[in-house]
Design a protein around this motif. Structure first.
Motif, PDB file in Angstrom:
ATOM      1  N   ALA A 107       0.831  -1.205   0.000  1.00  0.00           N
ATOM      2  CA  ALA A 107       0.000   0.000   0.000  1.00  0.00           C
ATOM      3  C   ALA A 107       0.870   1.260   0.000  1.00  0.00           C
ATOM      4  CB  ALA A 107      -0.927   0.003   1.211  1.00  0.00           C
ATOM      5  N   ASP A 108       2.072   1.150   0.610  1.00  0.00           N
ATOM      6  CA  ASP A 108       2.970   2.305   0.617  1.00  0.00           C
ATOM      7  C   ASP A 108       3.470   2.626  -0.789  1.00  0.00           C
ATOM      8  OD1 ASP A 108       3.483   3.026   3.581  1.00  0.00           O
ATOM      9  OD2 ASP A 108       3.678   0.857   3.534  1.00  0.00           O
ATOM     10  N   LEU A 109       3.646   1.575  -1.609  1.00  0.00           N
ATOM     11  CA  LEU A 109       4.079   1.819  -2.987  1.00  0.00           C
ATOM     12  C   LEU A 109       2.993   2.600  -3.727  1.00  0.00           C
ATOM     13  CD1 LEU A 109       5.637  -1.657  -3.906  1.00  0.00           C
ATOM     14  CD2 LEU A 109       6.774   0.363  -2.976  1.00  0.00           C
ATOM     15  N   VAL A 110       1.748   2.187  -3.521  1.00  0.00           N
ATOM     16  CA  VAL A 110       0.625   2.890  -4.153  1.00  0.00           C
ATOM     17  C   VAL A 110       0.621   4.349  -3.717  1.00  0.00           C
ATOM     18  CG1 VAL A 110      -1.889   3.037  -4.280  1.00  0.00           C
ATOM     19  CG2 VAL A 110      -0.762   0.801  -4.306  1.00  0.00           C
ATOM     20  N   GLU A 111       0.834   4.555  -2.415  1.00  0.00           N
ATOM     21  CA  GLU A 111       0.827   5.918  -1.888  1.00  0.00           C
ATOM     22  C   GLU A 111       1.907   6.760  -2.561  1.00  0.00           C
ATOM     23  OE1 GLU A 111       0.269   7.812   2.364  1.00  0.00           O
ATOM     24  OE2 GLU A 111       2.051   6.563   2.334  1.00  0.00           O
ATOM     25  N   GLU A 112       3.120   6.182  -2.714  1.00  0.00           N
ATOM     26  CA  GLU A 112       4.212   6.934  -3.333  1.00  0.00           C
ATOM     27  C   GLU A 112       3.873   7.284  -4.780  1.00  0.00           C
ATOM     28  OE1 GLU A 112       7.111   8.103  -1.670  1.00  0.00           O
ATOM     29  OE2 GLU A 112       5.580   7.591  -0.201  1.00  0.00           O
TER      30      GLU A 112
END
Lengths: 801, 359
Positions: free
Chosen positions: A458-463
């Motif tokens: 989910a952090d990749l999506v956020e970035e």
């Protein structure tokens, strides 16, 4: 986090304006809190050249200058000693605002000679305190903007300062390079390569470093090296300028180097005066009660387990938080030991919090720095020290080993669409992550070591979404949870709470919202224990969670009375707390009345409010809430009520649904309220919910037969409750008697004189409603006799003669 | 006969009261009245005389009776007029029983109902939770572990523990977000709730009070996205501020319990020191939001592989201040009667979508 534009530009090759950069930072989640741009107040000032300077005819110290400007030659009278032909000056024209003298210029006459503007000193432009003469520029052409000239020749004077707020996850943005990296990823420039080659050591480091086993978790790795023969002193101007611009005081070059890397690379360093270190350095856990005088001159005492750095003489540094005064660098230091270590975020945070130290180092270590850059940072610092202070570096000593922070997550390029709702091409997603320092291989993304916050897919999506910009997000209708007309969503209790509020306002009460916490004395008066006490109250008035709404309303009443308002009816509907555990909370409704029934008026309707007003309001709310029509009344209201003028309403002796009465005079005195005060508290959660029977009402049954009303006056003992008389009368014939009401009470000395000591008279009206035939006198007499008999048996009352 | 007629009509017209009128009636048309006697004499007349005098007498009798009735009505009217004149009152005197003045609903309660009315239409129920909260619900379950800097930044109030009670101290909830966890635990997914209520932070200055009000929003389903969140919030603001097409701006941000996270601004402008919502080029931050973090779903026993959704948290006092132009937060909790009356709402002003949510 503050930084200057030029500092940013040392990492980012960009042509973007300050405004563009600020807007982009905010959009990226690095919210700009302020931009201070010195060029703003210099806008409008242009360069000019003095063509001639002649003595003023009437003043020795003034010169009349002919000045070439972008609007032709102008005459300007000037008092500066250095005003002379041929110099390039900074011109303020009529209409310009000059900040240093807080004046907007006009065309003036000075000693009889017209002056069309002003040639400015540095103080007049708020550039410095310099005011011995006007500014003389070594270059520049007539008409050129002064701000532009400064930007080109003396950029530090017009260097904009940007301040951003850092969310807890973005430790990496606590270094200017991290900020530059975000901007580059957004496409606002390119990141400038600033690597440096390692500096070879000329000799072994004489200072040894060890990490005790008990400190390995707090300090996984520690690097250091000695640089001998340095010349400490003031930093070069550019470094002083940068530090001052972000609000730091330059101290000495060696110390300034550590501050520079703290802000430049989010890499806190520490420098020791190597000549003051006795023996080697040892990183270890505190035993407890060691002390250290820090660089801030304060003495710190340590709890067991805190990570410390000591030499043979004792503690000399608090790991990741602050260095010690004893071994600190001074202007005279010639041999410096540079420390670059990695300290654990959680332990650093706990130590910093316990010692109440907020240092730039702690702030960074607790948010997590890049552990792999620890030795590289040491090389950068070495290079900078050698370049400016000379000296000879030792080899690097190292203890422990850098922690493994490598993590890899799968990049699902469809997830941005399904989670965020933005269409971003897979190659763009990969490019964004790559620009942020991720190493993307196929659908795997390796997290860069400075991004400790990235902990999942989910952090990749956020970035990806952050770099693409959430501003581009378009709203998409969310389908109704079910088709058609929405169903009601409030629970019956929520409806009831809302009804209580509106019913009270409809009866003239003003709703208050008072604090949930009250002072300890008030809490005790209203029956609280210390179970709902706060550990860290904000003031002595807010130490306990309120056990009742009345203390808050009493305080509100006192405040209003102090403002001169005498007639008050306040209420609150809100939570009260029986204890300090989650769920020991109940929503109640309370009202408080003081003063008179209304304003003075010519109709003579004004009278002091009494307990029966509170009872009327309480009954009205209870009706609005569908409370059972005839709760039992008990004369054991809580101690904060007047014992003789209060009651508790219950469904059975245990289940209290309301209390009302006049408040105890001692309580009023405690709260500084001028009484009497009438109050009620209703417990809506204690009322049973009506059984759901559908919307249809029962059929209305009406009788055509006339009802008959008969009055009775009974002489009873003065302490007989009217309600007992009413109940007894009503029980005389349950089929026929439709209602009993009290319409008169005769009590006091005159009553006693007529009816005997300790007696009073109560008059009731009994309403008879026949159902099948008209009542005869005989019928009525029979019921009347039963009423008299029942009342007599229940209360000892006799018909008044 | 004309003479007779004129005399009586004149007398009737001049009669001053009902008894004079009655005397005249008896005198004229009573059993032994002048006209009645004349009519009795008709029998003694010749047929020719009778034919002339009979109708004339009857007509005279009717005329006298009408005049008597008219005069009687006139006298009654006059008497009534006279009574009404005597009953004059100064009705500019104040009304009776204005009692204690108008009751009022506090702006916080009113705005909570407004917000509830709007979200109810979008299928959101109202959830509640305790205000004294365990640190697990307030922090850990929301992906804020013990050492997280966000914990320190929240200015948390802690409940005192009795000596010997070594559990971690409970807190006064610092936000309405723990209701997310409690509601998901109790109801699972799918789910749409708002959770309004009191929250607490140890902060007191010009713009902060140690207690204030928040409203949490949570929507969990299989395919809810951040774009849905944006639409829901835009619909909400349009309805709440009653401004069509009000623009919002999402800015990347960070909250431990959402990912991605965004702070949301609404369009505004300042005109002569007055804030206007829904116009201009400036932005005003109004709430924090994001997609619920997978760890938060896991903590609440909802499978993040199956379910996703958004959450947001908004200050109720703050949007009340913006909408109704209330300048000072601290006055919300001061209970100054003048303030309560000025900013309060009538008991009958129940916000509804069909009747309008604003007053």
């Amino acid at each position: 986090m503050k930084f200057t534009l030029s500092w940013l530009k040392s990492h980012l090759d960009t042509t973007a304006s300050v405004d563009e950069i600020a807007e982009t930072l905010t959009d990226l989640g690095l919210e700009v809190e302020g931009v201070e741009n010195p060029a703003e107040k210099l806008r409008g000032f242009t360069l000019a050249r003095v063509a001639e300077a002649a003595q003023h005819p009437d003043a020795n110290r003034l010169r009349v200058c002919m000045v070439d400007t972008d609007e032709g030659q102008k005459q300007i009278v000037c008092g500066a000693p250095n005003a002379r032909a041929g110099i390039t000056v900074v011109l303020a024209k009529p209409g310009d605002y000059v900040p240093g003298i807080d004046t907007t210029l006009g065309v003036g006459k000075i000693r009889g000679v017209e002056s069309h503007g002003m040639m400015c000193s540095e103080r007049e432009l708020e550039l410095s305190e310099e005011h011995d003469g006007i500014i003389e520029l070594p270059s520049g052409s007539v008409g050129q903007s002064f701000a532009d000239w400064l930007a080109e020749h003396d950029p530090a004077r017009v260097d904009p300062v940007i301040e951003i707020a850092i969310t807890p996850n973005r430790g990496d943005a606590l270094g200017v390079r991290g900020i530059a990296r975000d901007l580059a990823a957004r496409g606002l420039g390119t990141l400038i390569d600033r690597d440096c080659d390692p500096v070879p050591g000329a000799f072994p480091c004489p200072i040894t470093v060890t990490i005790d086993d008990d400190a390995r978790a707090g300090c996984p790795v520690f690097y250091g090296r000695l640089i001998r023969g340095v010349t400490n002193g003031p930093s070069p101007r550019w470094l002083q300028d940068q530090l001052r611009a972000i609000g730091l005081r330059p101290i000495s070059f060696l110390v300034d180097v550590t501050n520079f890397f703290t802000f430049d690379r989010n890499r806190p360093l520490h420098v020791f005066d190597a000549d003051k270190i006795r023996g080697g350095l040892r990183v270890h856990a505190a035993q407890g009660d060691e002390t250290l005088v820090g660089l801030d001159d304060k003495t710190y005492r340590f709890d067991p387990g805190m990570t410390l750095i000591s030499d043979a003489d004792g503690v000399e540094s608090i790991a990741g938080v602050m260095g010690g005064l004893r071994t600190g660098v001074t202007e005279d230091t010639v041999n410096v030991f540079v420390e670059a270590a990695y300290f654990d975020p959680v332990r650093t945070a706990l130590t910093g919090r316990a010692l109440k130290v907020n240092s730039d180092a702690r702030y960074r270590f607790e948010r997590g720095i890049d552990p792999t850059w620890t030795p590289i940072g040491l090389e950068h610092a070495t290079r900078m020290i050698l370049d400016h202070a000379g000296g000879e570096p030792s080899e690097v000593v190292m203890a422990g080993g850098p922690p493994d922070v490598a993590r890899t997550y799968r990049l699902d390029t469809d997830r941005v669409q399904s989670l965020v709702g933005m269409a971003i091409a897979p190659e763009v997603q990969r490019a964004s992550l790559t620009a942020l320092g991720f190493c993307v291989e196929g659908d795997l993304a390796h997290v860069p070591p400075w991004r400790g916050d990235v902990q999942g897919e989910a952090d990749l999506v956020e970035e990806v979404a952050r770099i693409a910009s959430l501003t581009r997000l378009k709203g998409q209708p969310m389908a109704r949870a079910q088709a058609g007309v929405p169903k009601p969503i409030l629970t019956p209790m929520q409806v009831r709470i809302g009804a209580a509020r509106r019913a009270l306002a409809a009866r003239g009460f003003n709703e208050c919202v008072t604090y949930s916490f009250i002072d300890g004395a008030a809490a005790k008066t209203f029956g609280a224990t210390d179970a709902a006490r706060l550990e860290n109250p904000i003031s002595a008035e807010m130490t306990h969670m309120r056990p009742d709404l009345l203390p808050g309303l009493l305080q509100a009443t006192a405040r209003n009375q102090a403002r001169g308002m005498a007639d008050l009816s306040l209420f609150e509907v809100g939570p009260v707390f029986a204890g300090g555990e989650p769920g020991e909370q109940e929503t109640v409704a309370a009202g408080l009345l003081v003063g008179a029934s209304g304003p003075r008026d010519p109709h003579g309707a004004r009278r002091p409010l009494d307990v029966f007003d509170a009872k009327a309001d309480l009954e009205a709310v209870m009706v609005a809430l569908g409370a059972p029509a005839k709760p039992q009344m008990f004369r054991d209201a809580p101690a904060w009520f007047h014992p003789g003028r209060s009651a508790r309403l219950g469904l059975g002796p245990k289940k209290t649904i309301a209390v009302f009465g006049e408040l105890h005079p001692r309580v009023l005195a405690q709260f500084d309220v001028k009484g009497p005060a009438l109050a009620f508290v209703l417990y809506p959660e204690a009322l049973p919910l009506p059984r759901k029977t559908g919307a249809a009402r029962p059929a209305l049954v009406l009788s055509d037969l006339q009802a008959v009303e008969r009055d009775f006056a009974f002489v009873v003992d003065a302490d007989v409750a009217a309600q007992d008389v009413v109940n007894a009368a009503a029980g005389a014939d349950k089929a026929l008697i439709a209602g009993v009401s009290v319409f008169d009470e005769f009590t006091g000395d005159r009553a006693a004189a007529q009816m005997g000591a300790g007696k009073k008279s109560l008059a009731i009206a009994v309403r008879l409603q026949p159902t099948d035939r008209t009542l005869t006198d005989k019928d009525i007499d029979a019921v009347a006799a039963k009423v008299v008999e029942k009342v007599g048996r229940a209360t000892g009352g006799v018909l008044r003669g | 006969m004309d003479d007779l007629r004129n005399r009586y009509l004149a007398a009737i017209a001049g009669a001053g009261d009902e008894s004079a009128l009655e005397a005249l009636r008896v005198q004229a048309v009573g059993k032994k009245g002048e006209i009645s006697l004349k009519m009795r004499e008709l029998g003694k007349m010749t047929p020719e005389e009778r034919q002339a005098a009979g109708p004339a007498l009857n007509a005279l009798k009717d005329e006298i009776n009408s005049a008597l009735a008219a005069r009687k009505a006139a006298l009654t009217d006059a008497a009534l007029e006279e009574r009404l004149r005597a009953e004059w009152l100064d009705v500019t005197l104040p009304a009776r029983g204005v009692a204690r003045g108008m009751g009022t609903i506090h702006p916080v309660s009113q705005v909570m109902e407004e917000v509830t009315a709007i979200f109810a239409d979008m299928g959101f129920a109202v959830a509640e939770g305790p205000q004294v909260e365990s640190d697990w619900y307030n922090f850990d379950a929301l992906n804020i572990p013990g050492h997280h800097p966000a914990r320190a930044e929240m200015d948390t109030f802690y409940m005192a523990r009795a000596s010997g009670d070594n559990r971690p101290p409970h807190v006064l909830r610092t936000h309405t977000s723990p209701v997310q966890i409690r509601t998901m635990e109790a109801q699972g997914a799918p789910l749409r709730i708002i959770a309004p209520g009191r929250v607490y932070r140890a902060d007191y200055d010009q713009t902060h009070t140690p207690m204030f009000h928040q409203i949490e929003g949570l929507a969990i389903d299989r395919d809810i996205s951040m774009a849905n969140l944006k639409w829901v919030l835009e619909e909400f603001f349009a309805a709440f501020f009653e401004l069509d097409g009000i623009k919002t701006r999402f800015r990347a941000s960070h909250f431990p319990f959402t990912e991605p996270s965004a702070e949301v601004d609404i369009q505004c402008t300042w005109v002569d020191g007055q804030l206007r919502i829904g116009e201009g080029d400036d932005w005003l931050e109004v709430l924090g939001s994001g997609m619920v973090h997978p760890k938060v779903l896991e903590a609440a026993k909802v499978d993040p592989a199956q379910w996703q959704g958004f959450a947001f948290g908004m200050g109720i006092d703050r949007i009340a201040m913006l909408k109704y132009g209330i300048p000072d937060l601290r006055a919300f909790f001061d209970s100054d009667l003048r303030w309560l009356r000025h900013y309060g709402f009538s008991a009958l002003d129940v916000p509804t979508l069909h009747g309008g949510v604003s007053r």
